[in-house]
Design an enzyme around this catalytic site. Structure first.
Site, PDB file in Angstrom:
ATOM      1  N   ASP A  24      -7.951   6.188   2.135  1.00  0.00           N
ATOM      2  CA  ASP A  24      -9.216   6.602   2.765  1.00  0.00           C
ATOM      3  C   ASP A  24      -9.700   5.695   3.889  1.00  0.00           C
ATOM      4  O   ASP A  24     -10.895   5.395   3.988  1.00  0.00           O
ATOM      5  CB  ASP A  24     -10.320   6.716   1.700  1.00  0.00           C
ATOM      6  CG  ASP A  24     -10.055   7.819   0.692  1.00  0.00           C
ATOM      7  OD1 ASP A  24      -8.924   8.321   0.631  1.00  0.00           O
ATOM      8  OD2 ASP A  24     -10.984   8.166  -0.065  1.00  0.00           O
ATOM      9  N   ASP A  66     -10.138  11.442   2.046  1.00  0.00           N
ATOM     10  CA  ASP A  66     -11.146  12.331   1.483  1.00  0.00           C
ATOM     11  C   ASP A  66     -11.216  13.543   2.422  1.00  0.00           C
ATOM     12  O   ASP A  66     -11.336  13.367   3.647  1.00  0.00           O
ATOM     13  CB  ASP A  66     -12.512  11.606   1.469  1.00  0.00           C
ATOM     14  CG  ASP A  66     -13.125  11.540   0.079  1.00  0.00           C
ATOM     15  OD1 ASP A  66     -12.461  11.934  -0.901  1.00  0.00           O
ATOM     16  OD2 ASP A  66     -14.286  11.096  -0.023  1.00  0.00           O
ATOM     17  N   HIS A  68     -13.172  16.852   2.074  1.00  0.00           N
ATOM     18  CA  HIS A  68     -14.044  17.732   1.290  1.00  0.00           C
ATOM     19  C   HIS A  68     -14.339  19.050   2.012  1.00  0.00           C
ATOM     20  O   HIS A  68     -14.732  19.060   3.178  1.00  0.00           O
ATOM     21  CB  HIS A  68     -15.370  17.030   1.002  1.00  0.00           C
ATOM     22  CG  HIS A  68     -15.217  15.827   0.093  1.00  0.00           C
ATOM     23  ND1 HIS A  68     -14.576  15.877  -1.131  1.00  0.00           N
ATOM     24  CD2 HIS A  68     -15.652  14.552   0.228  1.00  0.00           C
ATOM     25  CE1 HIS A  68     -14.619  14.692  -1.703  1.00  0.00           C
ATOM     26  NE2 HIS A  68     -15.250  13.853  -0.903  1.00  0.00           N
ATOM     27  N   HIS A  88     -19.775  13.506   3.322  1.00  0.00           N
ATOM     28  CA  HIS A  88     -18.866  12.546   3.979  1.00  0.00           C
ATOM     29  C   HIS A  88     -17.465  13.135   3.898  1.00  0.00           C
ATOM     30  O   HIS A  88     -17.215  14.043   3.093  1.00  0.00           O
ATOM     31  CB  HIS A  88     -18.908  11.199   3.236  1.00  0.00           C
ATOM     32  CG  HIS A  88     -18.458  11.340   1.817  1.00  0.00           C
ATOM     33  ND1 HIS A  88     -19.323  11.705   0.803  1.00  0.00           N
ATOM     34  CD2 HIS A  88     -17.231  11.253   1.248  1.00  0.00           C
ATOM     35  CE1 HIS A  88     -18.650  11.810  -0.327  1.00  0.00           C
ATOM     36  NE2 HIS A  88     -17.379  11.554  -0.104  1.00  0.00           N
ATOM     37  N   LYS A 113      -7.369  14.873  -0.375  1.00  0.00           N
ATOM     38  CA  LYS A 113      -7.906  15.056  -1.729  1.00  0.00           C
ATOM     39  C   LYS A 113      -9.372  15.430  -1.684  1.00  0.00           C
ATOM     40  O   LYS A 113     -10.031  15.224  -0.657  1.00  0.00           O
ATOM     41  CB  LYS A 113      -7.729  13.753  -2.531  1.00  0.00           C
ATOM     42  CG  LYS A 113      -8.474  12.565  -1.917  1.00  0.00           C
ATOM     43  CD  LYS A 113      -8.131  11.281  -2.632  1.00  0.00           C
ATOM     44  CE  LYS A 113      -8.793  10.073  -2.000  1.00  0.00           C
ATOM     45  NZ  LYS A 113     -10.256  10.081  -1.965  1.00  0.00           N
ATOM     46  N   CYS A 155     -12.488   4.655  -4.473  1.00  0.00           N
ATOM     47  CA  CYS A 155     -11.203   5.370  -4.383  1.00  0.00           C
ATOM     48  C   CYS A 155      -9.991   4.453  -4.532  1.00  0.00           C
ATOM     49  O   CYS A 155      -8.966   4.863  -5.084  1.00  0.00           O
ATOM     50  CB  CYS A 155     -11.151   6.192  -3.104  1.00  0.00           C
ATOM     51  SG  CYS A 155     -12.333   7.573  -3.151  1.00  0.00           S
TER      52      CYS A 155
HETATM   53 ZN   LIG Z   1     -15.835  11.929  -1.469  1.00  0.00          ZN
END
Ligand SMILES: [Zn+2]
Length: 205
Positions: A24, A66, A68, A88, A113, A155
């Site tokens: 990340d 990340d 999303h 985020h 992810k 993470c």
């Molecule tokens: Zn997140």
């Protein structure tokens, strides 16, 4: 009957194949990002310099992001910063891309992810071909990983703990990561240490 092994096994020490997992390192988690970690941009620069100098230490370089889309209660307008967060790492936004410092990292696979869940661990994700991090590592014969990136308390921790659950020798490179806060970093390190994660500075490698 005595244990019989091939004679060579006494003399040959085989080094496990090792991967570097860059967790990340995205602008969203660096200064100026939606969930900026203090020192995030410096971590990105140091990871890039480390990979440039020591690419030969690794049999694979893997990144996670990340990513999303609709992560449910992971996002909140009134976040508690424990189970819910301001938006985020929103898929396809500039701040969800790999940090620009990593442009030359030449990773073997990019794992995304958290599309529809928290996705704290790289092991929750998959690359664009749909391969999970676990299957990427298994297919590459990886037995050991070094975990770096952001944030150490979240993470990085979840990825390192899952790596231990998957039986991988796991190290966190302490100068290539940063926690959300010093206190949360300390707690995360205790948790990782008791799961068998090792901590090393790149200066000690
Ligand atoms: Zn997140």
């Amino acid at each position: 009957m005595d244990d019989i092994r091939p004679q060579t096994s006494r003399f040959v020490t085989s080094r496990p194949r090792r991967a570097l997992v860059v967790v990340d390192v995205q602008p969203t988690f660096c200064e100026g990002g939606e969930l900026g970690v203090e020192g995030g941009n410096a971590v990105a620069e140091r990871v890039a310099a480390y990979v440039k100098e020591h690419r030969d230490r690794y049999d694979a370089i893997l990144t996670t992001q990340d990513w999303h889309i609709d992560p449910g209660e992971h996002f909140s307008d009134d976040p508690d910063y424990v189970n819910s967060w301001p938006p985020h790492g929103v898929a396809d936004t500039p701040n969800a891309m790999l940090h620009p410092a990593l442009a030359q990292i030449d990773a073997d696979a990019h794992v995304k992810k958290g599309q529809y869940d928290h996705g704290y661990s790289g092991f929750d994700g998959a690359d664009d071909a749909g391969r999970s991090l676990e299957s990427i590592l298994t297919d590459a014969g990886i037995g050991a990983i070094d975990v770096v990136g952001l944030a150490e308390s979240h993470c990085v921790k979840h990825t390192a703990l899952d790596a231990r659950r998957n039986g991988l020798a796991t190290r966190v490179l302490t100068d290539l990561t940063a926690p959300v806060s010093p206190g949360q970093g300390e707690l995360a390190r205790e948790e990782m240490r008791s799961a068998g994660v090792e901590f090393l500075s790149t200066a000690d490698l």
